[in-house]
Design a protein around this motif. Structure first.
Motif, PDB file in Angstrom:
ATOM      1  N   LEU A 104       0.830  -1.203   0.000  1.00  0.00           N
ATOM      2  CA  LEU A 104       0.000   0.000   0.000  1.00  0.00           C
ATOM      3  C   LEU A 104       0.866   1.255   0.000  1.00  0.00           C
ATOM      4  CD1 LEU A 104      -2.694   1.558   0.351  1.00  0.00           C
ATOM      5  CD2 LEU A 104      -2.427   1.256   2.826  1.00  0.00           C
ATOM      6  N   TRP A 105       1.861   1.283   0.852  1.00  0.00           N
ATOM      7  CA  TRP A 105       2.736   2.452   0.955  1.00  0.00           C
ATOM      8  C   TRP A 105       3.446   2.731  -0.378  1.00  0.00           C
ATOM      9  CZ3 TRP A 105       3.581   6.456   4.059  1.00  0.00           C
ATOM     10  CH2 TRP A 105       4.783   7.159   3.938  1.00  0.00           C
ATOM     11  N   TYR A 106       3.983   1.669  -0.977  1.00  0.00           N
ATOM     12  CA  TYR A 106       4.690   1.835  -2.249  1.00  0.00           C
ATOM     13  C   TYR A 106       3.732   2.312  -3.344  1.00  0.00           C
ATOM     14  CZ  TYR A 106       8.193  -1.138   0.093  1.00  0.00           C
ATOM     15  OH  TYR A 106       9.091  -1.672   0.969  1.00  0.00           O
ATOM     16  N   ALA A 107       2.520   1.758  -3.351  1.00  0.00           N
ATOM     17  CA  ALA A 107       1.545   2.146  -4.370  1.00  0.00           C
ATOM     18  C   ALA A 107       1.223   3.634  -4.283  1.00  0.00           C
ATOM     19  CB  ALA A 107       0.273   1.319  -4.225  1.00  0.00           C
ATOM     20  N   ILE A 108       1.090   4.120  -3.072  1.00  0.00           N
ATOM     21  CA  ILE A 108       0.791   5.545  -2.872  1.00  0.00           C
ATOM     22  C   ILE A 108       1.998   6.403  -3.266  1.00  0.00           C
ATOM     23  CG2 ILE A 108       0.270   7.304  -1.148  1.00  0.00           C
ATOM     24  CD1 ILE A 108      -1.295   5.099   0.359  1.00  0.00           C
ATOM     25  N   TRP A 158       3.401   0.128 -11.734  1.00  0.00           N
ATOM     26  CA  TRP A 158       3.679  -1.293 -11.481  1.00  0.00           C
ATOM     27  C   TRP A 158       5.172  -1.558 -11.320  1.00  0.00           C
ATOM     28  CZ3 TRP A 158       6.365  -5.452 -13.261  1.00  0.00           C
ATOM     29  CH2 TRP A 158       5.948  -6.706 -12.838  1.00  0.00           C
ATOM     30  N   LYS A 159       5.958  -1.022 -12.224  1.00  0.00           N
ATOM     31  CA  LYS A 159       7.400  -1.288 -12.211  1.00  0.00           C
ATOM     32  C   LYS A 159       8.071  -0.691 -10.987  1.00  0.00           C
ATOM     33  CE  LYS A 159      11.513  -1.105 -15.150  1.00  0.00           C
ATOM     34  NZ  LYS A 159      12.047  -0.669 -16.478  1.00  0.00           N
ATOM     35  N   LYS A 160       7.699   0.531 -10.631  1.00  0.00           N
ATOM     36  CA  LYS A 160       8.314   1.187  -9.472  1.00  0.00           C
ATOM     37  C   LYS A 160       7.939   0.485  -8.169  1.00  0.00           C
ATOM     38  CE  LYS A 160       8.721   5.751 -11.609  1.00  0.00           C
ATOM     39  NZ  LYS A 160       8.270   7.167 -11.578  1.00  0.00           N
ATOM     40  N   ILE A 161       6.689   0.005  -8.096  1.00  0.00           N
ATOM     41  CA  ILE A 161       6.280  -0.760  -6.906  1.00  0.00           C
ATOM     42  C   ILE A 161       7.101  -2.039  -6.818  1.00  0.00           C
ATOM     43  CG2 ILE A 161       4.389  -2.014  -5.796  1.00  0.00           C
ATOM     44  CD1 ILE A 161       2.465  -0.037  -7.196  1.00  0.00           C
ATOM     45  N   GLY A 162       7.253  -2.710  -7.947  1.00  0.00           N
ATOM     46  CA  GLY A 162       8.049  -3.934  -7.976  1.00  0.00           C
ATOM     47  C   GLY A 162       9.489  -3.706  -7.552  1.00  0.00           C
ATOM     48  N   LYS A 165      -3.606 -13.753 -11.220  1.00  0.00           N
ATOM     49  CA  LYS A 165      -2.344 -14.480 -11.080  1.00  0.00           C
ATOM     50  C   LYS A 165      -1.866 -15.060 -12.415  1.00  0.00           C
ATOM     51  CE  LYS A 165      -3.261 -15.729  -6.252  1.00  0.00           C
ATOM     52  NZ  LYS A 165      -3.477 -16.834  -5.294  1.00  0.00           N
ATOM     53  N   HIS A 166      -2.767 -15.143 -13.392  1.00  0.00           N
ATOM     54  CA  HIS A 166      -2.400 -15.681 -14.704  1.00  0.00           C
ATOM     55  C   HIS A 166      -1.790 -14.625 -15.613  1.00  0.00           C
ATOM     56  CE1 HIS A 166      -4.366 -19.409 -13.631  1.00  0.00           C
ATOM     57  NE2 HIS A 166      -5.495 -18.771 -13.377  1.00  0.00           N
ATOM     58  N   LEU A 167      -1.802 -13.377 -15.183  1.00  0.00           N
ATOM     59  CA  LEU A 167      -1.244 -12.298 -15.987  1.00  0.00           C
ATOM     60  C   LEU A 167       0.280 -12.288 -15.923  1.00  0.00           C
ATOM     61  CD1 LEU A 167      -3.675  -9.408 -15.002  1.00  0.00           C
ATOM     62  CD2 LEU A 167      -3.469 -10.431 -17.281  1.00  0.00           C
ATOM     63  N   ARG A 168       0.895 -11.822 -16.988  1.00  0.00           N
ATOM     64  CA  ARG A 168       2.347 -11.663 -16.987  1.00  0.00           C
ATOM     65  C   ARG A 168       2.761 -10.617 -15.954  1.00  0.00           C
ATOM     66  NH1 ARG A 168       5.086 -10.338 -22.653  1.00  0.00           N
ATOM     67  NH2 ARG A 168       4.016 -12.316 -23.085  1.00  0.00           N
ATOM     68  N   TYR A 169       1.918  -9.597 -15.811  1.00  0.00           N
ATOM     69  CA  TYR A 169       2.175  -8.536 -14.835  1.00  0.00           C
ATOM     70  C   TYR A 169       0.954  -8.385 -13.922  1.00  0.00           C
ATOM     71  CZ  TYR A 169       5.673  -7.438 -18.388  1.00  0.00           C
ATOM     72  OH  TYR A 169       6.700  -7.517 -19.296  1.00  0.00           O
ATOM     73  N   ALA A 208      -3.082   8.981 -20.298  1.00  0.00           N
ATOM     74  CA  ALA A 208      -3.383   8.199 -21.501  1.00  0.00           C
ATOM     75  C   ALA A 208      -2.802   6.786 -21.449  1.00  0.00           C
ATOM     76  CB  ALA A 208      -2.865   8.942 -22.738  1.00  0.00           C
ATOM     77  N   TYR A 209      -1.588   6.631 -20.939  1.00  0.00           N
ATOM     78  CA  TYR A 209      -0.963   5.311 -20.949  1.00  0.00           C
ATOM     79  C   TYR A 209      -1.540   4.361 -19.901  1.00  0.00           C
ATOM     80  CZ  TYR A 209       1.949   6.895 -16.995  1.00  0.00           C
ATOM     81  OH  TYR A 209       2.399   7.354 -15.776  1.00  0.00           O
ATOM     82  N   HIS A 210      -2.332   4.878 -18.975  1.00  0.00           N
ATOM     83  CA  HIS A 210      -2.965   4.013 -17.970  1.00  0.00           C
ATOM     84  C   HIS A 210      -4.001   3.079 -18.592  1.00  0.00           C
ATOM     85  CE1 HIS A 210      -2.149   6.935 -14.350  1.00  0.00           C
ATOM     86  NE2 HIS A 210      -1.059   6.362 -14.821  1.00  0.00           N
ATOM     87  N   PHE A 211      -4.674   3.539 -19.644  1.00  0.00           N
ATOM     88  CA  PHE A 211      -5.817   2.796 -20.161  1.00  0.00           C
ATOM     89  C   PHE A 211      -5.430   1.518 -20.916  1.00  0.00           C
ATOM     90  CE2 PHE A 211      -7.289   7.026 -19.202  1.00  0.00           C
ATOM     91  CZ  PHE A 211      -8.456   6.756 -18.504  1.00  0.00           C
ATOM     92  N   PRO A 212      -4.426   1.561 -21.784  1.00  0.00           N
ATOM     93  CA  PRO A 212      -3.976   0.292 -22.373  1.00  0.00           C
ATOM     94  C   PRO A 212      -3.492  -0.696 -21.314  1.00  0.00           C
ATOM     95  CG  PRO A 212      -3.094   2.143 -23.599  1.00  0.00           C
ATOM     96  CD  PRO A 212      -3.712   2.717 -22.357  1.00  0.00           C
ATOM     97  N   TRP A 213      -2.848  -0.175 -20.266  1.00  0.00           N
ATOM     98  CA  TRP A 213      -2.322  -1.029 -19.197  1.00  0.00           C
ATOM     99  C   TRP A 213      -3.448  -1.665 -18.399  1.00  0.00           C
ATOM    100  CZ3 TRP A 213       1.816  -3.562 -18.121  1.00  0.00           C
ATOM    101  CH2 TRP A 213       2.169  -3.899 -16.816  1.00  0.00           C
ATOM    102  N   ARG A 214      -4.514  -0.897 -18.127  1.00  0.00           N
ATOM    103  CA  ARG A 214      -5.618  -1.453 -17.334  1.00  0.00           C
ATOM    104  C   ARG A 214      -6.397  -2.516 -18.110  1.00  0.00           C
ATOM    105  NH1 ARG A 214     -10.542   1.854 -18.370  1.00  0.00           N
ATOM    106  NH2 ARG A 214     -10.638   1.585 -20.616  1.00  0.00           N
ATOM    107  N   ASN A 215      -6.278  -2.492 -19.452  1.00  0.00           N
ATOM    108  CA  ASN A 215      -7.056  -3.437 -20.260  1.00  0.00           C
ATOM    109  C   ASN A 215      -6.687  -4.892 -19.992  1.00  0.00           C
ATOM    110  OD1 ASN A 215      -8.384  -1.291 -21.342  1.00  0.00           O
ATOM    111  ND2 ASN A 215      -7.462  -1.425 -23.370  1.00  0.00           N
TER     112      ASN A 215
END
Length: 243
Positions: free
Chosen positions: A9-13, A19-23, A54-58, A166-173
């Motif tokens: 949660l802290w990292y997400a905020i 995604w990459k920075k949280i990782g 869990k089946h997603l690559r990311y 704009a780049y959030h939407f392809p990622w959320r798909n």
């Protein structure tokens, strides 16, 4: 995974849901603080974390939500299509959702056009945001947003106040694809976010169903292109009921 949900949660905020920075923060065991948060959330280390992700690559590290989180356990069908769609496409969405909602939770992206119409007609529905969990985008969907957080479910991997970049939407798909046991494409252009969702579904072996576009309709050729490349075609009511 030896990481606490409070740390995620802290990292997400701190990193606005990136995604990459949280990782990287998880990998580096960055320091974190335990904080109270106004919205409920699930993390990848929680028992209730959706198996589908869990089946997603990311897979998302964290999912913020408003509404009935139990809908994530039910079988979903994705309904997607153009934002600036035709009147016929809206009517087709009405028919298809009405036929499928008895069997499936309707999953879409809470955008204008096909997405909004699918959510509007569904008795059980999940909206996947490309912005903060409390950000209503587009504003014209305010009524729908308010209704769904009470009687449906809204989810996002972005914490509150994160803008709809704009780049959030392809990622959320990819999340829409993961929650869909089948994907129905109502209407689409060749180059669109819909096609990104289709590609995510293909990676997950999710069947694709398309409503064919009328002969010589030059604007919305996406569905015909998908059908010519092997997607299932929806010709009549029986085809919808067979999904």
């Amino acid at each position: 995974m030896r990481i606490k949900r409070e740390a995620i949660l802290w990292y997400a905020i701190q990193y606005d849901g990136d995604w990459k920075k949280i990782g990287n923060a998880i990998k580096a065991h960055e320091n974190y603080s335990i904080i109270a948060y106004p919205y409920p959330y699930l993390t990848i280390v929680d028992e209730m974390y959706p198996e589908a992700f869990k089946h997603l690559r990311y897979p998302p590290w964290i999912i913020f939500y408003q509404g009935n989180v139990c809908l994530l356990k039910e079988k979903g069908v994705g309904i997607v299509g153009a934002r600036n769609c035709s009147v016929q496409a809206l009517q087709n969405t009405d028919t298809i959702v009405q036929r499928l909602q008895s069997k499936y939770v309707i999953v879409s992206g809470l955008a204008k056009g096909i997405d909004a119409r699918a959510h509007l007609n569904a008795s059980k529905t999940i909206g996947v945001l490309g912005c903060g969990i409390n950000v209503i985008y587009p504003k014209e969907n305010t009524f729908l947003f308010e209704r769904m957080k009470k009687s449906g479910l809204i989810i996002s991997e972005y914490p509150m106040h994160v803008k709809p970049l704009a780049y959030h939407f392809p990622w959320r798909n990819r999340l829409i694809a993961a929650l869909s046991s089948n994907l129905v494409v109502i209407e689409a252009t060749y180059k669109s976010g819909t096609m990104i969702t289709v590609n995510e579904c293909l990676e997950l072996s999710v069947p694709i169903y398309c409503v064919p576009t009328a002969f010589q309709d030059e604007k919305y050729q996406g569905c015909n292109y998908l059908i010519s490349n092997g997607a299932n075609i929806l010709v009549d009511i029986k085809d919808i009921d067979d999904i």
